[in-house]
Enzyme design. Structure first.
Site, mmCIF file in Angstrom:
data_model
loop_
_atom_site.group_PDB
_atom_site.id
_atom_site.type_symbol
_atom_site.label_atom_id
_atom_site.label_comp_id
_atom_site.label_asym_id
_atom_site.label_seq_id
_atom_site.Cartn_x
_atom_site.Cartn_y
_atom_site.Cartn_z
ATOM 1 N N LYS A 226 20.892 -9.568 -8.393
ATOM 2 C CA LYS A 226 20.690 -8.728 -9.565
ATOM 3 C C LYS A 226 19.917 -7.471 -9.175
ATOM 4 O O LYS A 226 18.880 -7.613 -8.523
ATOM 5 C CB LYS A 226 19.910 -9.525 -10.612
ATOM 6 C CG LYS A 226 19.654 -8.781 -11.913
ATOM 7 C CD LYS A 226 18.817 -9.625 -12.854
ATOM 8 C CE LYS A 226 18.570 -8.839 -14.149
ATOM 9 N NZ LYS A 226 17.712 -9.556 -15.078
ATOM 10 N N LYS B 256 16.443 -10.563 -6.615
ATOM 11 C CA LYS B 256 16.302 -9.729 -7.815
ATOM 12 C C LYS B 256 15.430 -8.529 -7.471
ATOM 13 O O LYS B 256 14.271 -8.677 -7.071
ATOM 14 C CB LYS B 256 15.669 -10.558 -8.929
ATOM 15 C CG LYS B 256 15.512 -9.808 -10.246
ATOM 16 C CD LYS B 256 14.971 -10.748 -11.319
ATOM 17 C CE LYS B 256 14.754 -10.051 -12.640
ATOM 18 N NZ LYS B 256 14.242 -10.988 -13.659
HETATM 19 ZN ZN LIG Z 1 10.824 -12.061 -16.713
#
Ligand SMILES: [Zn+2]
Length: 326
Positions: A249, A196
């Site tokens: 992501k 992420k």
């Molecule tokens: Zn968070």
């Protein structure tokens, strides 16, 4: 003059049926996880200005929305909660009567076969908007782990089918796996936000979930967008700690990372087509600058082609409808 030799690739493109026969990637409604925002109250449907077509729902209207989702053939949703109150330790996240816990119970009662993914983080519940407990001006990794584990167990108790920890603390998969197992939830998989990035593409989501950090940024826990090797380290450690799925992501600017992860691991890979990616397409479509249907289906196909097995996307309902028409 000698004839020039060349290959006729167009032979396979001449006929629509042949094109369909040699098509290498396809998308279907069952590939999607649809993100939904749940808020307190009754009969509430708040549009999110920066995400046209995405709303915050109170639980009663959320249930109606899930009827539509199920009818469209979408088999999974991920829930994000907007609690009525916030505090320094995000206690709303692990309250058995919290917004996500109540919403999960209600959805599972109405649609037992709809897979409910619980986003396991604290940022929607902390008054400072960070994903963990604050010490000085930074998030305390190990103190935050304990609260994340409590949150995951509480979500599993409420009926969540999959736990998706998203706060990027080191060790979060290991700690959550252990806590779930000790609480009797050995069968509940972990869909880790393994890779992420600290991305500008999350802007509209923070409006939707009201989770903008009140100071600083998330760069001490989320990844530097410039890094590729580091993504492999994050993926590897989550696998060792017991993750069952790996999320990358954002998706669109990170298709190379999706492919890298796919090539290196033997787990299902999930691409999160995030709020900023959605908002850009919506804005251009509203101006008549792009053909929304074609752009969305092409974008989602590119994520699968890059290696995603599953796509979290705000376009899920529209895409499911368009795929049905096709
Ligand atoms: Zn968070």
């Amino acid at each position: 003059m000698n004839p020039i030799e060349f290959k006729r690739h167009r032979r396979l493109r001449t006929h629509p049926t042949v094109r369909a026969m040699v098509r290498e990637t396809s998308i279907k409604a069952a590939d999607f996880i649809y993100p939904l925002f749940v808020t307190e109250g009754e009969n509430i449907r708040n549009p999110i200005a920066s995400m046209p077509g995405v709303d915050q729902f109170s639980i009663d209207l959320l249930l109606k929305e899930t009827d539509e989702v199920v009818d469209l053939g979408i088999s999974s949703i991920i829930l994000f909660g907007i609690p009525s109150g916030k505090d320094a330790v995000g206690s709303g996240a692990y309250d058995d009567e919290g917004i996500i816990q109540r919403a999960t119970r209600a959805v599972k009662e109405r649609h037992p076969n709809l897979v409910v993914v619980a986003d396991t983080c604290l940022c929607e519940y902390t008054d400072h908007g960070h994903c963990g407990v604050i010490h000085g001006m930074d998030v305390d990794n190990d103190a935050s782990l304990e609260l994340l584990a409590k949150t995951a167990v509480s979500q599993a108790k409420a009926g969540a089918d999959i736990i998706a920890p998203s706060n990027m603390m080191d060790g979060f998969v290991a700690v959550i796996r252990q806590a779930l197992d000790e609480a009797g939830f050995q069968h509940i998989p972990i869909m880790s936000y393994a890779v992420k990035y600290a991305s500008a593409y999350y802007g509209p989501f923070r409006d939707a979930a009201q989770s903008t950090p009140q100071f600083g940024d998330r760069k001490t826990y989320q990844m530097d967008p410039a890094n590729r090797m580091e993504a492999m380290r994050e993926a590897e450690s989550d696998i060792l700690e017991g993750a069952d799925f790996l999320i990358v992501k954002p998706a669109l600017s990170y298709l190379d990372i999706i492919r890298d992860v796919k090539n290196h691991v033997l787990l299902p890979v999930v691409a999160y087509n995030v709020s900023g990616e959605y908002a850009m397409v919506k804005a251009a479509a509203q101006n008549g600058w792009v053909d929304e249907k074609k752009i969305v289906l092409e974008t989602l196909t590119s994520m699968k082609r890059a290696g995603a097995d599953i796509i979290m996307t705000y376009h899920a309902k529209d895409a499911a409808r368009w795929l049905e028409e096709n």
